[in-house]
Design an enzyme around this catalytic site. Structure first.
Site, short mmCIF file in Angstrom:
data_model
loop_
_atom_site.label_atom_id
_atom_site.label_comp_id
_atom_site.label_asym_id
_atom_site.label_seq_id
_atom_site.Cartn_x
_atom_site.Cartn_y
_atom_site.Cartn_z
N GLU A 105 0.84 -1.20 0.00
CA GLU A 105 0.00 0.00 0.00
C GLU A 105 0.87 1.25 0.00
O GLU A 105 1.93 1.28 0.62
CB GLU A 105 -0.90 -0.03 1.24
CG GLU A 105 -1.97 1.04 1.30
CD GLU A 105 -2.95 0.77 2.44
OE1 GLU A 105 -3.35 -0.40 2.63
OE2 GLU A 105 -3.30 1.72 3.15
N ASP A 107 0.09 5.34 0.72
CA ASP A 107 -0.99 6.16 1.27
C ASP A 107 -0.70 7.65 1.24
O ASP A 107 0.36 8.09 1.67
CB ASP A 107 -1.22 5.82 2.75
CG ASP A 107 -1.80 4.45 2.97
OD1 ASP A 107 -2.35 3.88 2.02
OD2 ASP A 107 -1.69 3.95 4.10
N GLU A 109 -2.97 10.40 3.28
CA GLU A 109 -4.12 10.60 4.16
C GLU A 109 -4.13 12.05 4.59
O GLU A 109 -3.12 12.58 5.07
CB GLU A 109 -4.05 9.69 5.38
CG GLU A 109 -4.26 8.22 5.04
CD GLU A 109 -4.19 7.32 6.27
OE1 GLU A 109 -5.08 6.46 6.39
OE2 GLU A 109 -3.26 7.49 7.07
#
Length: 293
Positions: A105, A107, A109
């Site tokens: 993953e 990310d 955010e």
């Protein structure tokens, strides 16, 4: 100080343009599917802007129909304005739909705030289900007022997170078998909005004010130039001659990008897991790899 940062940032963003990046495709349906809560998803009349909303009942999310291994991935976002404490808008790549125990993953955010406080951006990287590689940055603009571009460059040599084409994080590979650089599994691209008031704003001290709901993030101009995965193993993954994002120049920051990245390092980093000796008494292996090489 803020005015100076904005001026410098404008110069930096203007100095780097990715002429190789593909032109955005026309419609949401060409690229994406709704993951959940279709009634919390809307588009503009012309279909070019997409809105995800969060209320006390649920949030919303979408994902690409295709998965990719290596490339350039870019989207323009405008984040929830006003009091957005507890709200997280996530924009990320992942090998699967769900937080599986062996996922890879990448990310972005965006952590909501109380009105008047700065938005923070958190990045993280997982390989085979192991993350804990968080970095947090301030932004040099208000991401709720206008659309800004958030991009990921991913090849076998480095992963670079860009904000308005300014590199804010560089994650290098050492070319050896390792447990920190995701380079084997293809990934989908996702985005979602959800409630995370147990941790997102001041460590969970600031709770979501549901009287302000619905909270809305908006998106446009998705752009991808990447190796689209085809089982069992697509030809484009193994070449470094046909694709700009996997050629030598994309294995390193350019001279201008190094200047931009140095400015980010001096001014915007709030947290870097590589410097957190309390969490990591032994410095993780990847932290010794220079982003400048």
């Amino acid at each position: 100080m803020a005015a100076a940062l904005l001026f410098i940032a404008a110069l930096m963003a203007a100095s780097y343009t990715s002429s190789e990046a593909a032109q955005p495709k026309a419609s949401f349906e060409d690229n994406f599917s709704i993951m959940w809560s279709e009634d919390h998803f809307k588009t503009s009349e012309d279909g070019q802007i997409w809105y995800l909303s969060l209320d006390k009942d649920t949030g919303c999310g979408f994902q690409t129909k295709q998965k990719y291994r290596f490339g350039w991935f870019s989207m323009k976002l405008k984040l929830v304005g006003g009091d957005s404490a507890g709200v997280v808008t996530a924009y990320y790549m992942c090998t699967e739909n769900g937080a599986g125990p062996t996922r890879d993953e990448l990310d972005f955010e965006f952590l909501g705030n109380r009105t008047g406080e700065p938005y923070l951006i958190q990045t993280n990287i997982y390989k085979n289900g192991t993350g804990n590689r968080e970095m947090r940055h301030m932004l040099w603009f208000d991401p709720t007022e206008e659309y800004h571009t958030y991009s990921i460059l991913w090849n076998n040599h480095q992963i670079v997170f860009f904000v308005d084409e300014v590199p804010v994080r560089v994650h290098k590979n050492n070319g050896e078998a390792n447990n920190f650089f995701p380079n084997e599994k293809p990934m989908y691209l996702f985005s979602s909005i959800w409630n995370a008031d147990d941790w997102a704003t001041r460590g969970g001290l600031e709770k979501t004010d549901w009287k302000k709901a619905p909270f809305v993030s908006s998106y446009k101009d998705f752009s991808v130039e990447a190796c689209q995965w085809e089982d069992p193993y697509p030809e484009c993954v193994s070449t470094t001659t046909k694709n700009w994002w996997d050629q030598y120049d994309a294995w390193h920051l350019s001279d201008q990008q190094k200047m931009d990245f140095a400015w980010v390092e001096r001014n915007l980093v709030i947290y870097d897991y590589c410097k957190d000796t309390e969490r990591f008494p032994t410095v993780p292996v990847e932290c010794s790899l220079s982003p400048w090489d």
